[in-house]
Design a protein around this motif. Structure first.
Motif, PDB file in Angstrom:
ATOM      1  N   LEU A  16      14.484   1.030  34.228  1.00 25.70           N
ATOM      2  CA  LEU A  16      15.510   1.029  35.253  1.00 25.70           C
ATOM      3  C   LEU A  16      14.951   1.639  36.535  1.00 25.70           C
ATOM      4  CD1 LEU A  16      18.634   2.226  33.212  1.00 25.70           C
ATOM      5  CD2 LEU A  16      18.136  -0.092  33.987  1.00 25.70           C
ATOM      6  N   CYS A  17      15.420   1.124  37.671  1.00 27.52           N
ATOM      7  CA  CYS A  17      14.958   1.612  38.962  1.00 27.52           C
ATOM      8  C   CYS A  17      16.155   2.010  39.807  1.00 27.52           C
ATOM      9  CB  CYS A  17      14.150   0.518  39.671  1.00 27.52           C
ATOM     10  SG  CYS A  17      13.681   0.923  41.363  1.00 27.52           S
ATOM     11  N   SER A  18      15.997   3.081  40.579  1.00 25.75           N
ATOM     12  CA  SER A  18      17.062   3.554  41.443  1.00 25.75           C
ATOM     13  C   SER A  18      16.485   3.920  42.800  1.00 25.75           C
ATOM     14  CB  SER A  18      17.752   4.780  40.820  1.00 25.75           C
ATOM     15  OG  SER A  18      18.694   5.335  41.719  1.00 25.75           O
ATOM     16  N   LEU A  19      17.180   3.534  43.866  1.00 27.97           N
ATOM     17  CA  LEU A  19      16.783   3.932  45.212  1.00 27.97           C
ATOM     18  C   LEU A  19      18.016   4.020  46.089  1.00 27.97           C
ATOM     19  CD1 LEU A  19      15.446   1.066  47.418  1.00 27.97           C
ATOM     20  CD2 LEU A  19      16.374   0.607  45.160  1.00 27.97           C
ATOM     21  N   ARG A  20      17.940   4.797  47.153  1.00 29.97           N
ATOM     22  CA  ARG A  20      19.043   4.891  48.094  1.00 29.97           C
ATOM     23  C   ARG A  20      18.881   3.767  49.107  1.00 29.97           C
ATOM     24  NH1 ARG A  20      20.841  10.554  50.729  1.00 29.97           N
ATOM     25  NH2 ARG A  20      21.049  10.961  48.489  1.00 29.97           N
ATOM     26  N   LYS A  21      19.737   2.782  49.024  1.00 29.84           N
ATOM     27  CA  LYS A  21      19.635   1.611  49.887  1.00 29.84           C
ATOM     28  C   LYS A  21      20.061   1.914  51.319  1.00 29.84           C
ATOM     29  CE  LYS A  21      21.481  -2.041  48.164  1.00 29.84           C
ATOM     30  NZ  LYS A  21      22.435  -2.919  47.486  1.00 29.84           N
ATOM     31  N   GLU A  22      20.902   2.923  51.468  1.00 29.42           N
ATOM     32  CA  GLU A  22      21.367   3.274  52.810  1.00 29.42           C
ATOM     33  C   GLU A  22      21.347   4.782  52.962  1.00 29.42           C
ATOM     34  OE1 GLU A  22      25.003   1.977  55.736  1.00 29.42           O
ATOM     35  OE2 GLU A  22      25.538   2.555  53.690  1.00 29.42           O
ATOM     36  N   ASN A  23      20.870   5.237  54.116  1.00 30.20           N
ATOM     37  CA  ASN A  23      20.870   6.659  54.400  1.00 30.20           C
ATOM     38  C   ASN A  23      21.386   6.882  55.816  1.00 30.20           C
ATOM     39  OD1 ASN A  23      19.919   9.379  53.347  1.00 30.20           O
ATOM     40  ND2 ASN A  23      19.002   9.349  55.398  1.00 30.20           N
ATOM     41  N   ARG A  37      13.897   9.275  50.236  1.00 29.10           N
ATOM     42  CA  ARG A  37      12.869   8.313  50.596  1.00 29.10           C
ATOM     43  C   ARG A  37      12.012   7.908  49.408  1.00 29.10           C
ATOM     44  NH1 ARG A  37       9.094   9.183  53.267  1.00 29.10           N
ATOM     45  NH2 ARG A  37       8.914   7.167  54.300  1.00 29.10           N
ATOM     46  N   HIS A  38      12.439   8.216  48.210  1.00 29.96           N
ATOM     47  CA  HIS A  38      11.684   7.865  47.008  1.00 29.96           C
ATOM     48  C   HIS A  38      12.486   6.895  46.146  1.00 29.96           C
ATOM     49  CE1 HIS A  38       9.664  11.588  48.232  1.00 29.96           C
ATOM     50  NE2 HIS A  38       8.624  11.175  47.522  1.00 29.96           N
ATOM     51  N   ILE A  39      11.759   6.092  45.389  1.00 32.93           N
ATOM     52  CA  ILE A  39      12.410   5.309  44.344  1.00 32.93           C
ATOM     53  C   ILE A  39      12.134   6.012  43.019  1.00 32.93           C
ATOM     54  CG2 ILE A  39      12.248   3.135  45.595  1.00 32.93           C
ATOM     55  CD1 ILE A  39       9.954   2.324  43.762  1.00 32.93           C
ATOM     56  N   PHE A  40      13.074   5.898  42.104  1.00 32.25           N
ATOM     57  CA  PHE A  40      13.022   6.617  40.846  1.00 32.25           C
ATOM     58  C   PHE A  40      13.073   5.628  39.688  1.00 32.25           C
ATOM     59  CE2 PHE A  40      14.727   9.387  44.034  1.00 32.25           C
ATOM     60  CZ  PHE A  40      14.220  10.644  43.746  1.00 32.25           C
ATOM     61  N   THR A  41      12.460   6.027  38.585  1.00 34.43           N
ATOM     62  CA  THR A  41      12.548   5.234  37.365  1.00 34.43           C
ATOM     63  C   THR A  41      12.983   6.132  36.225  1.00 34.43           C
ATOM     64  OG1 THR A  41      11.373   3.693  35.896  1.00 34.43           O
ATOM     65  CG2 THR A  41      10.144   5.581  36.703  1.00 34.43           C
ATOM     66  N   LEU A  42      13.711   5.553  35.287  1.00 32.15           N
ATOM     67  CA  LEU A  42      14.211   6.316  34.148  1.00 32.15           C
ATOM     68  C   LEU A  42      13.129   6.393  33.088  1.00 32.15           C
ATOM     69  CD1 LEU A  42      16.629   7.784  32.901  1.00 32.15           C
ATOM     70  CD2 LEU A  42      17.339   5.609  31.899  1.00 32.15           C
ATOM     71  N   GLY A  51      16.910  10.253  28.828  1.00 33.64           N
ATOM     72  CA  GLY A  51      15.764  10.142  29.727  1.00 33.64           C
ATOM     73  C   GLY A  51      15.962  10.888  31.032  1.00 33.64           C
ATOM     74  N   ASP A  52      14.872  11.080  31.761  1.00 28.31           N
ATOM     75  CA  ASP A  52      14.903  11.771  33.049  1.00 28.31           C
ATOM     76  C   ASP A  52      14.504  10.799  34.156  1.00 28.31           C
ATOM     77  OD1 ASP A  52      15.553  14.268  31.933  1.00 28.31           O
ATOM     78  OD2 ASP A  52      13.435  14.638  31.454  1.00 28.31           O
ATOM     79  N   TRP A  53      15.129  10.952  35.324  1.00 28.94           N
ATOM     80  CA  TRP A  53      14.781  10.147  36.484  1.00 28.94           C
ATOM     81  C   TRP A  53      13.600  10.794  37.194  1.00 28.94           C
ATOM     82  CZ3 TRP A  53      16.559   5.406  37.399  1.00 28.94           C
ATOM     83  CH2 TRP A  53      17.740   5.010  36.777  1.00 28.94           C
ATOM     84  N   CYS A  54      12.528  10.038  37.336  1.00 32.52           N
ATOM     85  CA  CYS A  54      11.305  10.567  37.928  1.00 32.52           C
ATOM     86  C   CYS A  54      10.906   9.733  39.148  1.00 32.52           C
ATOM     87  CB  CYS A  54      10.158  10.547  36.915  1.00 32.52           C
ATOM     88  SG  CYS A  54      10.512  11.431  35.384  1.00 32.52           S
ATOM     89  N   PRO A  55      10.482  10.375  40.240  1.00 31.49           N
ATOM     90  CA  PRO A  55      10.017   9.604  41.404  1.00 31.49           C
ATOM     91  C   PRO A  55       8.697   8.916  41.103  1.00 31.49           C
ATOM     92  CG  PRO A  55       9.655  11.950  41.747  1.00 31.49           C
ATOM     93  CD  PRO A  55      10.435  11.822  40.472  1.00 31.49           C
ATOM     94  N   VAL A 114      15.270  -8.253  42.827  1.00 32.72           N
ATOM     95  CA  VAL A 114      14.064  -8.344  42.005  1.00 32.72           C
ATOM     96  C   VAL A 114      13.708  -9.811  41.808  1.00 32.72           C
ATOM     97  CG1 VAL A 114      13.052  -7.895  39.733  1.00 32.72           C
ATOM     98  CG2 VAL A 114      14.507  -6.176  40.817  1.00 32.72           C
ATOM     99  N   LEU A 115      12.444 -10.146  42.086  1.00 35.55           N
ATOM    100  CA  LEU A 115      11.931 -11.503  41.890  1.00 35.55           C
ATOM    101  C   LEU A 115      10.537 -11.400  41.289  1.00 35.55           C
ATOM    102  CD1 LEU A 115      12.123 -14.606  42.307  1.00 35.55           C
ATOM    103  CD2 LEU A 115      11.107 -14.248  44.575  1.00 35.55           C
ATOM    104  N   TYR A 116      10.303 -12.092  40.162  1.00 41.42           N
ATOM    105  CA  TYR A 116       9.016 -12.056  39.469  1.00 41.42           C
ATOM    106  C   TYR A 116       8.588 -10.614  39.151  1.00 41.42           C
ATOM    107  CZ  TYR A 116       8.462 -16.943  40.945  1.00 41.42           C
ATOM    108  OH  TYR A 116       8.638 -18.302  41.153  1.00 41.42           O
ATOM    109  N   ASN A 117       9.545  -9.775  38.845  1.00 40.82           N
ATOM    110  CA  ASN A 117       9.294  -8.370  38.530  1.00 40.82           C
ATOM    111  C   ASN A 117       8.683  -7.618  39.714  1.00 40.82           C
ATOM    112  OD1 ASN A 117       9.518  -6.158  36.871  1.00 40.82           O
ATOM    113  ND2 ASN A 117       7.714  -6.606  35.653  1.00 40.82           N
TER     114      ASN A 117
END
Length: 484
Positions: A232-239, A252-257, A264-268, A285-288
């Motif tokens: 799973l991926c998480s990012l702030r789309k708007e700031n 300003r970071h994207i995180f993965t579970l 699990g823990d969310w890690c940058p 997401v396109l072609y991973n």
């Protein structure tokens, strides 16, 4: 005629006697304590001492002799291109399916303990034996191709795997196609998979190469990008905060579970590829690959302006690449991947990050992004009349998804409150309405939350008292059972 046949038989007899004597003498030499003592003599035949000269095996028969333990196992002589090797047949059979099958056959080579491989390079066979008997890998990157060819021919699985693991780190744009050609030439599925894995991890970065593949090969390379552990991926789309806010830098970071969804823990894992305190992006997401499309605030001489920008993130290499920006300045639009392209639908004009009011018009223009050409172009626009579109949970408008080769958009007819699905056929470049509508008589659904797709379209919404889930089957053109 009879005399000629007699001479042939006589020659074969003496050849057999010679091989028998040679094998018998070698067995005596291999097991004799006197010979073992001579082997231990310094400076002459000790294998460890001889390794100081990597080429000494060519002149020293001891270094071309490979046996296990006390040398009591059956031995075989293998004649290669320039040199003969005396090898423990049992161990050789364990390392190579070719020799295992030969040892269990009734062929002349098995009975005479002599195998003629004069078409195989002596140096390559020496390296194979060094790895198989002493776990020493001595193959340079420049010589991987011939070694892969021989190990594939001899079905030496462990040696082939070692060669391919080294090759995996050496593959690059300049040599991957030549190795792919070698894989096809020698019918080596393992080598082909190694090259395909490299191409799949760099699919878009090497699109000038991957586009040379045929349709079946391309499908296999694309499929390889989706294999492995799902993340799973998480990012702030708007700031909207400034640099003075300590949350801005973290945003300003994207995180993965990392781990399970429960514990699990969310890690940058990566930082956004631009420097700004305010931004608005839509993710797809396109072609991973993760694409973020939109823009960010940039300082100019007389103040600030919003710069359109698009970026692509490769989770295999953790590298961001700038891609072509949208033709329209959009924010809070929906992006949908379909049939190998990305479609940008709806949204408002990207001039600031203030909340849109009643006078803010929704974009009807639809754009399609071709990742292979890195270009956007306009396609048929949304056919808006008295439609009202809902913002998604991620603040994108309208609700949109894809299924098969079509894109679907869900909205409400303002006069009646009915829910209507609109379908965009990507192959015909046209919009159409999917009837029947979902009326108030079917369910009280003033608010829409989500539109997704599995084998059918899923709709989630709600009213003042409960949440509602329903579905629409595209094939039968029917709404499913309403669940509360």
């Amino acid at each position: 005629m009879k005399m000629k046949l007699f001479r042939q038989y006589l020659m074969r007899f003496f050849e057999w006697i010679g091989l028998w004597l040679k094998h018998g003498l070698w067995r005596f030499w291999a097991t004799s304590p006197i010979v073992n003592t001579l082997r231990a003599s310094p400076g002459i035949t000790d294998r460890r001492t001889c390794q100081a000269d990597p080429e000494e095996w060519k002149t020293n028969e001891v270094l071309r002799t490979y046996h296990l333990g006390d040398g009591g196992n059956p031995m075989v002589t293998v004649q290669t291109s320039t040199h003969a090797f005396h090898v423990d047949l049992r161990r050789l059979s364990e390392c190579s399916e070719y020799f295992r099958a030969l040892s269990q056959s009734r062929m002349r080579e098995a009975s005479e303990s002599f195998i003629d491989l004069d078409h195989v390079s002596s140096s390559i066979f020496y390296n194979l034996l060094e790895f198989s008997f002493h776990n020493k890998f001595k193959v340079s990157q420049e010589d991987l191709g011939p070694h892969i060819q021989v190990s594939s021919y001899l079905l030496a699985e462990a040696f082939l795997s070692k060669c391919l693991s080294v090759l995996a780190d050496d593959l690059r744009p300049g040599n991957c196609l030549s190795y792919l050609g070698l894989a096809q030439e020698i019918c080596c599925a393992e080598l082909k998979m190694t090259v395909f894995t490299y191409l799949s991890r760099n699919l878009m970065e090497l699109r000038h190469i991957t586009r040379c593949l045929n349709e079946e090969e391309m499908k296999e390379v694309v499929h390889l990008r989706t294999k492995g552990e799902q993340r799973l991926c998480s990012l702030r789309k708007e700031n909207l905060t400034s640099w003075n806010d300590p949350e801005t830098e973290l945003a300003r970071h994207i995180f993965t579970l990392d781990g399970s969804e429960d514990s699990g823990d969310w890690c940058p894992v990566s930082e956004l590829p631009f420097r700004a305190d305010k931004w608005c992006f839509t993710a797809v997401v396109l072609y991973n690959y993760l694409y973020i499309i939109g823009g960010y605030r940039k300082r100019i001489k007389r103040g600030w302006e919003f710069k359109t920008a698009s970026f692509r993130y490769n989770p295999f290499t953790h590298v961001w690449v700038a891609t072509a920006p949208l033709l329209k300045h959009r924010r809070h639009f929906s992006a949908v991947a379909c049939e190998g392209c990305i479609y940008a639908v709806g949204g408002w004009y990207l001039d600031s990050l203030v909340t849109p009011d009643s006078s803010t018009a929704l974009y009807t223009a639809v754009e399609r992004y071709d990742p292979w050409e890195d270009t956007w172009r306009f396609v048929s626009s949304l056919p808006l009349t008295d439609f009202q579109f809902t913002m998604s949970l991620s603040h994108d408008v309208p609700l949109a998804t894809s299924l098969g080769h079509s894109i679907y958009v869900l909205g409400s007819i303002q006069r009646t409150g009915e829910k209507l699905l609109m379908q965009y056929n990507t192959r015909k470049d046209c919009w159409s309405e999917l009837l029947p509508t979902l009326t108030r008589a079917d369910t009280d659904l003033p608010t829409l939350y989500f539109l997704g797709a599995t084998d059918r379209l899923l709709v989630i919404g709600g009213n003042n008292s409960e949440n509602v889930v329903t579905s629409f089957c595209v094939q039968s053109q029917k709404w499913g059972q309403v669940r509360i």
